[in-house]
Design an enzyme around this catalytic site. Structure first.
Site, mmCIF file in Angstrom:
data_model
loop_
_atom_site.group_PDB
_atom_site.id
_atom_site.type_symbol
_atom_site.label_atom_id
_atom_site.label_comp_id
_atom_site.label_asym_id
_atom_site.label_seq_id
_atom_site.Cartn_x
_atom_site.Cartn_y
_atom_site.Cartn_z
ATOM 1 N N SER A 167 0.833 -1.201 0.000
ATOM 2 C CA SER A 167 0.000 0.000 0.000
ATOM 3 C C SER A 167 0.873 1.259 0.000
ATOM 4 O O SER A 167 1.674 1.456 -0.902
ATOM 5 C CB SER A 167 -0.968 -0.045 1.188
ATOM 6 N N ASP A 264 -9.573 -5.344 -4.960
ATOM 7 C CA ASP A 264 -9.003 -4.098 -4.445
ATOM 8 C C ASP A 264 -9.289 -2.949 -5.408
ATOM 9 O O ASP A 264 -9.023 -3.055 -6.609
ATOM 10 C CB ASP A 264 -7.492 -4.292 -4.283
ATOM 11 N N HIS A 296 -7.919 -5.324 -0.421
ATOM 12 C CA HIS A 296 -6.670 -4.640 -0.114
ATOM 13 C C HIS A 296 -6.050 -5.161 1.185
ATOM 14 O O HIS A 296 -6.738 -5.343 2.184
ATOM 15 C CB HIS A 296 -6.948 -3.135 -0.009
#
Length: 322
Positions: A167, A264, A296
């Site tokens: 991320s 995601d 995610h």
């Protein structure tokens, strides 16, 4: 006395007014207090009995109190291991190197990869708006070759150094690779970059973002909160595809693995990153790994699921490719 009491009460009430609400991550109150709603847990460094991986915390940069958590699998005394500099996720505003979810996942990754991991505890927004996280992460990279820590001195193979993150941490890994490629000297080469569900964004919606404009607006708000920039979500820090962003061909690592998750909302930007990098004049090798049916950072939330184990094994295999 009554006037003073009323004034004190009014000030106390005013201090509880929320001036920034950044769901689901945090709230900022009128008096400047930051209340984090996620990523505040703490796992102490220790020997993990399930993986036989030891961990400890070290200070990297006294001036900014920059620290990191090291993960060392059980090696022989003379064994040299791949060195992985890891950056956690959390939208640049939550989590830490001591987050129990990251601690569990990184124990598993260190064991699978038989690698020495350095998890950087970079500073967070809003107390330290961007680019503070990038500055800290670069400082951590520079500190490795001269580190007096015995684990690094005895076990780090500086011919096998990797940047890694998920991320926001994958976003950081990208920018550090670009800095290295621009000729910024770090004292060693970067073998590869491991980018798991990278956090890239933009003003114009693409792919699944068009299907959920409400969530698109929420994510827009996350970025504008951590990065006060007149360019908004087209700032090159979050959108590597806009005019003015450094070219992908300048990446300073030999290999890149981009991992995306099928459910995601960030997946199409991750795939675009892989495509643009592959089609650029960059001379390295890019790989794409997709996990269907997952959202995610699923591997952080539950590193024991089969899909999480498969993802971590793919990351370990990437680190140990010849």
């Amino acid at each position: 006395m009554i006037i003073i009491s009323l004034k004190t009460k009014m000030e106390a009430t005013k201090s509880k007014i929320v001036v920034h609400d950044v769901p689901p991550y945090l709230r900022v109150y009128h008096d400047g207090t930051v209340e984090r709603l996620l990523g505040t847990g703490f796992a102490p460094a220790s020997l993990d009995p399930s993986t036989s991986v030891s961990s400890k915390d070290i200070l990297l940069h006294p001036e900014t109190s920059l620290s990191a958590r090291l993960y060392l699998p059980t090696p022989s005394p003379s064994t040299k291991l791949p060195l992985v500099l890891y950056f956690h996720g959390g939208a640049f505003c939550i989590s830490s190197s001591a987050d129990p979810l990251y601690h569990s996942m990184l124990n598993s990754l260190a064991r699978r990869a038989q690698a020495l991991l350095v998890s950087v505890d970079y500073r967070l927004a809003p107390e330290h708006p961007l680019p503070a996280a990038y500055h800290d992460s670069w400082s951590a990279l520079l500190s490795l070759s001269s580190s007096p820590d015995p684990w690094i001195a005895q076990h780090a193979d500086f011919d096998r150094v990797f940047l890694a993150g998920d991320s926001a941490g994958a976003n950081i890994a990208h920018h550090l690779a670009i800095r290295v490629g621009a000729g910024r000297e770090v004292g060693f080469g970067i073998r590869g970059a491991l980018m798991v569900q990278p956090y890239f964004w933009g003003e114009e919606a693409m792919g699944p973002e068009r299907e959920n404009p409400v969530f698109k607006a929420v994510v827009d708000g996350w970025w504008r909160f951590v990065c006060p920039s007149e360019k908004g979500c087209d700032d090159p820090m979050i959108n590597p595809f806009v005019d003015g962003a450094p070219g992908m061909e300048g990446s300073g690592c030999g290999r890149v693995l981009v991992c995306v998750a099928g459910n995601d909302i960030l997946r199409e930007r991750g795939k675009l990153y892989y495509k643009v990098l592959s089609e650029s004049k960059w001379e390295g090798k890019a790989e794409l790994f997709e996990t269907e049916g997952e959202d995610h950072v699923f591997h952080i939330i539950d590193p024991t699921s089969q899909n999480s184990r498969d993802l971590l094994q793919r990351c370990a295999d990437f680190i140990n490719q010849g």
